[in-house]
Design an enzyme around this catalytic site. Structure first.
Site, PDB file in Angstrom:
ATOM      1  N   ASP A  32       0.855  -1.184   0.000  1.00  0.00           N
ATOM      2  CA  ASP A  32       0.000   0.000   0.000  1.00  0.00           C
ATOM      3  C   ASP A  32       0.891   1.234   0.000  1.00  0.00           C
ATOM      4  OD1 ASP A  32      -3.247   0.279   1.092  1.00  0.00           O
ATOM      5  OD2 ASP A  32      -2.006   2.084   0.948  1.00  0.00           O
ATOM      6  N   THR A  87     -12.475   2.360  -5.192  1.00  0.00           N
ATOM      7  CA  THR A  87     -12.973   3.072  -6.379  1.00  0.00           C
ATOM      8  C   THR A  87     -14.105   3.988  -5.907  1.00  0.00           C
ATOM      9  OG1 THR A  87     -14.433   1.176  -6.805  1.00  0.00           O
ATOM     10  CG2 THR A  87     -12.404   1.296  -8.088  1.00  0.00           C
ATOM     11  N   THR A 123     -14.384  -2.969  -7.171  1.00  0.00           N
ATOM     12  CA  THR A 123     -15.623  -2.803  -7.933  1.00  0.00           C
ATOM     13  C   THR A 123     -15.407  -1.699  -8.963  1.00  0.00           C
ATOM     14  OG1 THR A 123     -16.871  -3.440  -5.993  1.00  0.00           O
ATOM     15  CG2 THR A 123     -18.094  -2.319  -7.724  1.00  0.00           C
ATOM     16  N   LEU A 152     -17.849  -9.353  -0.180  1.00  0.00           N
ATOM     17  CA  LEU A 152     -17.833  -9.409   1.285  1.00  0.00           C
ATOM     18  C   LEU A 152     -18.617  -8.279   1.932  1.00  0.00           C
ATOM     19  CD1 LEU A 152     -15.633  -7.294   2.757  1.00  0.00           C
ATOM     20  CD2 LEU A 152     -14.018  -8.902   1.787  1.00  0.00           C
ATOM     21  N   ARG A 153     -19.291  -8.669   3.007  1.00  0.00           N
ATOM     22  CA  ARG A 153     -20.040  -7.693   3.800  1.00  0.00           C
ATOM     23  C   ARG A 153     -19.194  -7.301   4.994  1.00  0.00           C
ATOM     24  NH1 ARG A 153     -24.319 -11.753   5.665  1.00  0.00           N
ATOM     25  NH2 ARG A 153     -22.422 -12.970   5.540  1.00  0.00           N
ATOM     26  N   LYS A 206     -20.983  -7.925 -10.001  1.00  0.00           N
ATOM     27  CA  LYS A 206     -20.866  -7.212  -8.726  1.00  0.00           C
ATOM     28  C   LYS A 206     -21.853  -6.047  -8.622  1.00  0.00           C
ATOM     29  CE  LYS A 206     -19.548  -5.579  -4.898  1.00  0.00           C
ATOM     30  NZ  LYS A 206     -18.304  -5.425  -4.221  1.00  0.00           N
ATOM     31  N   GLY A 255     -36.429   1.037   7.244  1.00  0.00           N
ATOM     32  CA  GLY A 255     -35.818   1.959   8.196  1.00  0.00           C
ATOM     33  C   GLY A 255     -35.242   3.162   7.493  1.00  0.00           C
ATOM     34  N   GLY A 259     -26.465   2.638   3.476  1.00  0.00           N
ATOM     35  CA  GLY A 259     -25.324   3.542   3.365  1.00  0.00           C
ATOM     36  C   GLY A 259     -24.079   2.699   3.188  1.00  0.00           C
ATOM     37  N   CYS A 262     -20.223   0.968  -0.239  1.00  0.00           N
ATOM     38  CA  CYS A 262     -20.502   0.219  -1.473  1.00  0.00           C
ATOM     39  C   CYS A 262     -21.825   0.576  -2.137  1.00  0.00           C
ATOM     40  CB  CYS A 262     -20.464  -1.280  -1.186  1.00  0.00           C
ATOM     41  SG  CYS A 262     -18.817  -1.856  -0.795  1.00  0.00           S
TER      42      CYS A 262
HETATM   43  C1  UDX Z   1     -22.601  -4.641   0.660  1.00  0.00           C
HETATM   44  C2  UDX Z   1     -23.008  -5.972   0.023  1.00  0.00           C
HETATM   45  O1  UDX Z   1     -23.940  -6.644   0.880  1.00  0.00           O
HETATM   46  C3  UDX Z   1     -21.778  -6.822  -0.216  1.00  0.00           C
HETATM   47  O2  UDX Z   1     -22.138  -8.035  -0.839  1.00  0.00           O
HETATM   48  C4  UDX Z   1     -20.831  -6.029  -1.089  1.00  0.00           C
HETATM   49  O3  UDX Z   1     -19.689  -6.746  -1.401  1.00  0.00           O
HETATM   50  C5  UDX Z   1     -20.464  -4.727  -0.426  1.00  0.00           C
HETATM   51  O4  UDX Z   1     -21.644  -3.989  -0.162  1.00  0.00           O
HETATM   52  P1  UDX Z   1     -21.963  -3.861   3.125  1.00  0.00           P
HETATM   53  O5  UDX Z   1     -21.696  -2.497   2.554  1.00  0.00           O
HETATM   54  O6  UDX Z   1     -21.016  -4.421   4.117  1.00  0.00           O
HETATM   55  O7  UDX Z   1     -22.081  -4.925   1.951  1.00  0.00           O
HETATM   56  O8  UDX Z   1     -23.397  -3.743   3.831  1.00  0.00           O
HETATM   57  P2  UDX Z   1     -24.795  -4.504   3.780  1.00  0.00           P
HETATM   58  O9  UDX Z   1     -24.853  -5.523   4.833  1.00  0.00           O
HETATM   59  O10 UDX Z   1     -25.142  -4.905   2.408  1.00  0.00           O
HETATM   60  O11 UDX Z   1     -25.762  -3.305   4.224  1.00  0.00           O
HETATM   61  C6  UDX Z   1     -25.823  -2.120   3.431  1.00  0.00           C
HETATM   62  C7  UDX Z   1     -26.754  -1.109   4.046  1.00  0.00           C
HETATM   63  O12 UDX Z   1     -28.112  -1.500   3.889  1.00  0.00           O
HETATM   64  C8  UDX Z   1     -26.563  -0.835   5.538  1.00  0.00           C
HETATM   65  O13 UDX Z   1     -26.596   0.570   5.747  1.00  0.00           O
HETATM   66  C9  UDX Z   1     -27.753  -1.515   6.183  1.00  0.00           C
HETATM   67  O14 UDX Z   1     -28.134  -0.897   7.385  1.00  0.00           O
HETATM   68  C10 UDX Z   1     -28.810  -1.347   5.113  1.00  0.00           C
HETATM   69  N1  UDX Z   1     -29.867  -2.368   5.148  1.00  0.00           N
HETATM   70  C11 UDX Z   1     -29.578  -3.679   4.944  1.00  0.00           C
HETATM   71  C12 UDX Z   1     -31.193  -1.974   5.362  1.00  0.00           C
HETATM   72  O15 UDX Z   1     -31.487  -0.783   5.554  1.00  0.00           O
HETATM   73  N2  UDX Z   1     -32.175  -2.939   5.366  1.00  0.00           N
HETATM   74  C13 UDX Z   1     -31.901  -4.248   5.163  1.00  0.00           C
HETATM   75  O16 UDX Z   1     -32.856  -5.047   5.180  1.00  0.00           O
HETATM   76  C14 UDX Z   1     -30.566  -4.633   4.950  1.00  0.00           C
END
Ligand code: UDX
Length: 436
Positions: A32, A87, A123, A152-153, A206, A255, A259, A262
């Site tokens: 990095d 990105t 991505t 990944l989440r 993706k 809700g 955010g 991603c």
């Molecule tokens: C996401 C994708 O899930 C993952 O596969 C990708 O590689 C990267 O982006 P992540 O950003 O870690 O992962 O969060 P994620 O668990 O998807 O939640 C995203 C947002 O949606 C959060 O702010 C969460 O609070 C919101 N959310 C999720 C809701 O408001 N309602 C839901 O039912 C699910």
């Protein structure tokens, strides 16, 4: 002989990938440009919060297989190079900023040995992989390039890397696929579905997946708006439609919306790219998905104003949660923090609590007030806003919290608190998308 790997970019994705690949037995060098990050990682310190990754990092460094450096020439020994840099949304529009991806490939090009494979995980807008492959054909014709998107989440990063629900590889030839199969052999052995695609399809998988997830969330938040107008309950509606296996009950939590680093930027970049490709209309609906999502934040502010006063300057509001979701310290495009900042800008005295995200949140909004102790945060509050569904908020005792506040008024922005419990303790509770 076991393959040697390099991971370029040691942020969330890269640090996770490097530690996980090391745990599969590979020698991994993480590179990095950020010297501070590299120093921290080398000491076994994770620059962010991710359950399980901290201990994995330490144990993998101890094996001697995992090392970190700012010196790009160190990748010369590696056979496979994973590009894991960010990105972000560009400053002047919706498109993704490819500066770091292009710079990483250019930085490693002089050190690529014969037959090595560069594997993009970041991505990117569709077409990027082919463009990089064309560039590499000039700068390092003895190397090849493939794309292997990451799903990944945050909060489940290790699990999603070592036991993903699928592996997708975009390749231009059989040799690249064979190398990637060798890297992922232990994961494939678990029965993980393997999908070979061409480069553009792999890139599209993706953004299509993230667009679908964003759509699901905005769909249920749109239903929440209708429930509010019609006197319905979105949580019951979500449960009822979720029993249909074609719909499914996951990602239907209504809700304050999505955010993070991603979903928001990915759907915007996807729209921008579709427009460049002449397919603007196909993704017009994502603009609406984005709008519904941002409206969910505004709805909370509207409820606060309707209940307290248009003029918020005399009111003290406790915000529970700053991160974009629980089990993360990530505040990038966090709906919770956005709402806190907007209320603060409107003149309210806002006090933000979060179990892990206070420092990153403070960096982003230094003028907001933060409290490490939830009991201090809620003291004398005129309203409590539950905006990130940390487990510890579900464990709060409404009666005890009721002793501390000025007014027992709660807005549940995540529909996760036990409304009856709070109401029985004398609270007025407003939950998004529920009218009773
Ligand atoms: C996401 C994708 O899930 C993952 O596969 C990708 O590689 C990267 O982006 P992540 O950003 O870690 O992962 O969060 P994620 O668990 O998807 O939640 C995203 C947002 O949606 C959060 O702010 C969460 O609070 C919101 N959310 C999720 C809701 O408001 N309602 C839901 O039912 C699910």
């Amino acid at each position: 002989m076991t393959l040697k790997l390099s991971v370029v970019g040691t942020g969330y994705l890269g640090a996770t990938h490097a530690a996980c690949m090391s745990s599969l037995g590979f020698t991994v060098i993480g590179v990095d440009t950020d010297a501070q990050k590299i120093a921290q990682l080398s000491r076994g310190e994770l620059p962010f919060y991710e359950p399980g990754l901290d201990t994995l990092l330490v144990s993998e460094i101890k094996t001697g297989r995992l090392t970190f450096t700012t010196d790009f020439s160190a990748v010369a020994d590696a056979d496979v190079h994973f590009i894991c840099v960010g990105t972000p949304q560009s400053k002047d529009g919706l498109a993704a900023d490819l500066t770091y991806v292009k710079a990483s490939v250019a930085a490693i090009a002089p050190y690529l040995k014969n037959g090595s494979l560069v594997v993009g995980k970041s991505t990117v807008p569709v077409g990027t992989a082919q463009m990089l492959r064309d560039q590499l054909a000039i700068s390092a014709p003895h190397a090849d390039l493939a794309w292997n998107p990451e799903f990944l989440r945050e909060g489940f990063a290790v699990e999603d890397t070592l036991t993903p629900n699928r592996l997708v590889v975009g390749v231009a030839n059989d040799r690249a696929e064979t190398i990637l199969k060798e890297v992922y052999a232990p994961v494939i052995a678990l029965g993980t579905p393997w999908i070979r695609a061409d480069l553009p399809t792999a890139e599209l998988v993706k953004v299509a997946a993230n667009s679908f997830l964003a759509t699901k969330i905005s769909f249920i938040n749109a239903m929440a708006e209708v429930c509010e107008a019609a006197g319905g309950d979105v949580t019951v509606l979500a449960k009822a439609i979720g029993y249909d296996p074609r719909i499914g009950n996951r990602f239907l939590q209504a809700g304050i919306g999505f955010g993070g680093g991603c979903l928001p930027k990915d759907i915007r970049a996807f729209m921008a790219r579709a427009e460049e490709l002449g397919a603007k209309q196909a993704l017009e609906f994502l603009r609406e998905i984005d709008q519904i999502n941002l409206r969910a934040r505004q709805r909370v502010i509207d409820v606060v104003r309707a209940d307290l006063s248009e003029d918020l300057t005399k009111y003290r509001i406790a915000v529970l949660g700053a991160t974009f979701k629980p089990d993360s310290d990530d505040v990038r495009d966090s709906p919770a923090l956005d709402i806190a900042a907007q209320l603060h800008a409107a003149g309210a005295k806002v006090i933000v609590h979060d179990p892990k995200g206070i420092e990153p949140a403070r960096k982003r909004f230094p003028t907001l007030a933060f409290e490490e102790d939830v009991r201090v945060a809620v003291k004398d509050a005129d309203a409590i806003l539950h905006l990130t569904e940390w487990k510890e908020y579900r464990e709060l005792d409404p009666a005890a919290i009721g002793q501390l506040v000025k007014s027992k008024f709660l807005i549940d922005g995540r529909n996760m608190l036990d409304r009856d419990k709070w109401r029985n303790a004398g609270w007025r509770v407003h939950a998004l998308g529920r009218t009773d």
